[in-house]
Motif scaffolding. Structure first.
Motif, short mmCIF file in Angstrom:
data_model
loop_
_atom_site.label_atom_id
_atom_site.label_comp_id
_atom_site.label_asym_id
_atom_site.label_seq_id
_atom_site.Cartn_x
_atom_site.Cartn_y
_atom_site.Cartn_z
N ILE A 101 42.65 11.69 39.07
CA ILE A 101 41.75 12.03 37.97
C ILE A 101 40.93 10.79 37.65
O ILE A 101 41.49 9.71 37.46
N THR A 102 39.63 10.95 37.57
CA THR A 102 38.78 9.79 37.30
C THR A 102 37.76 10.09 36.23
O THR A 102 37.26 11.21 36.11
N ALA A 103 37.49 9.07 35.44
CA ALA A 103 36.41 9.11 34.46
C ALA A 103 35.50 7.91 34.68
O ALA A 103 34.66 7.60 33.85
N ASN A 104 35.69 7.25 35.80
CA ASN A 104 34.91 6.08 36.14
C ASN A 104 33.53 6.54 36.62
O ASN A 104 33.43 7.27 37.61
N PRO A 105 32.45 6.13 35.95
CA PRO A 105 31.11 6.60 36.33
C PRO A 105 30.76 6.30 37.79
O PRO A 105 30.09 7.11 38.44
N LEU A 112 29.94 12.97 43.37
CA LEU A 112 28.94 14.01 43.15
C LEU A 112 27.58 13.74 43.78
O LEU A 112 26.78 14.65 43.91
N LYS A 113 27.34 12.48 44.18
CA LYS A 113 26.02 12.16 44.70
C LYS A 113 26.08 11.42 46.03
O LYS A 113 25.64 11.93 47.06
N THR A 114 26.62 10.22 46.02
CA THR A 114 26.58 9.36 47.20
C THR A 114 27.29 9.97 48.40
O THR A 114 26.76 9.97 49.51
N ASN A 115 28.48 10.49 48.19
CA ASN A 115 29.27 11.03 49.30
C ASN A 115 29.69 12.47 49.01
O ASN A 115 30.83 12.86 49.24
N PHE A 116 28.75 13.25 48.50
CA PHE A 116 29.04 14.62 48.05
C PHE A 116 29.65 15.48 49.16
O PHE A 116 30.57 16.25 48.91
N ASN A 117 29.15 15.35 50.38
CA ASN A 117 29.63 16.20 51.48
C ASN A 117 31.10 15.96 51.82
O ASN A 117 31.74 16.80 52.44
N ASP A 141 29.55 25.07 49.14
CA ASP A 141 29.55 23.73 49.72
C ASP A 141 28.50 23.64 50.82
O ASP A 141 27.94 24.65 51.25
N GLY A 142 28.29 22.43 51.29
CA GLY A 142 27.49 22.19 52.48
C GLY A 142 26.04 22.63 52.36
O GLY A 142 25.38 22.43 51.34
N GLU A 143 25.57 23.26 53.42
CA GLU A 143 24.16 23.66 53.51
C GLU A 143 23.80 24.69 52.45
O GLU A 143 22.69 24.66 51.89
N ALA A 144 24.72 25.60 52.15
CA ALA A 144 24.45 26.60 51.11
C ALA A 144 24.20 25.93 49.77
O ALA A 144 23.33 26.34 49.00
N TRP A 145 24.95 24.87 49.48
CA TRP A 145 24.75 24.13 48.23
C TRP A 145 23.38 23.47 48.22
O TRP A 145 22.68 23.50 47.22
N HIS A 146 23.00 22.85 49.34
CA HIS A 146 21.69 22.17 49.41
C HIS A 146 20.55 23.16 49.18
O HIS A 146 19.58 22.85 48.48
N ILE A 147 20.65 24.33 49.76
CA ILE A 147 19.60 25.35 49.59
C ILE A 147 19.50 25.77 48.13
O ILE A 147 18.41 25.82 47.55
#
Length: 202
Positions: A101-105, A112-117, A141-147
């Motif tokens: 569990i993390t709350a570290n920004p 959620l951004k840099t290594n989302f995949n 996830d994946g390509e469906a999320w990007h679309i």
């Protein structure tokens, strides 16, 4: 495995069932004990040996404090995260997956951004929330999320948001606020605008 165990339990006499159950639960206990020992002694100690997070016991992990706080998990996790200098805690429980569990920004941005995949929601998550979220952006996830993200980003552009706010404010002022003020003026009644502000917020 469970189907095999169930078939043995339902079709065998007690003198076969009891030793089978003892062996089965002994194997589970040994597996958890070895896993606990591995995390306690062999791993790098980054999480498992930290003095932050829930109290851990050698074989059962954080099962006891988890059980004690099971009715207030959010508050308990929040307290543990606030005490942790890294903003991250690890909860190991006997018979359950290790939970980080993390709350570290920085960690949240990385996930959620840099290594989302590398952090897919996975089938268990999408199956559980499928009825509620369907196949939308929050449940794929994946390509469906990007679309879906690309489609949604057009809806939240600066111009579309500005147009929406202007249209909503015009409607609120013209259809709701002006009639109230007009009525108050006719009655020669003083109006405290602070009473109306929450009702007209977007």
């Amino acid at each position: 495995m469970m189907a095999f165990l169930f078939s043995i339990l339902t079709s065998s006499p007690l003198n076969v069932v009891l030793p089978t159950l003892i062996v089965f639960f002994s194997l589970i206990f040994i597996y958890n004990a070895l896993q606990s020992l591995f995390h306690h002694f062999i791993s790098d100690g980054k999480y498992c040996c930290s003095s932050y997070g829930p109290e851990k016991h050698l074989l059962i992990g954080s099962l006891i404090p988890f059980y004690k706080n099971r009715r207030r998990l959010l508050g308990w996790y929040t307290k543990l995260l606030a005490e942790s200098p890294t903003g991250t805690i690890v909860v190991d429980r006997l018979g359950a997956r290790r939970t980080i569990i993390t709350a570290n920004p920085e960690n949240v941005e990385y996930i959620l951004k840099t290594n989302f995949n590398n952090y897919p929601k996975g089938k268990p998550f999408t199956d559980i929330l499928g009825d509620l979220l369907g196949c939308g952006i929050f449940n794929v996830d994946g390509e469906a999320w990007h679309i879906r993200r690309k489609l949604a980003s057009h809806e939240f552009s600066t111009k579309s948001l500005r147009d929406f706010v202007v249209k909503a404010l015009k409607s609120e002022v013209h259809d709701r606020l002006l009639p109230i003020l007009s009525s108050s003026e006719k009655k020669k009644k003083v109006v405290d605008m602070q009473d109306f502000a929450p009702a007209f917020s977007i």
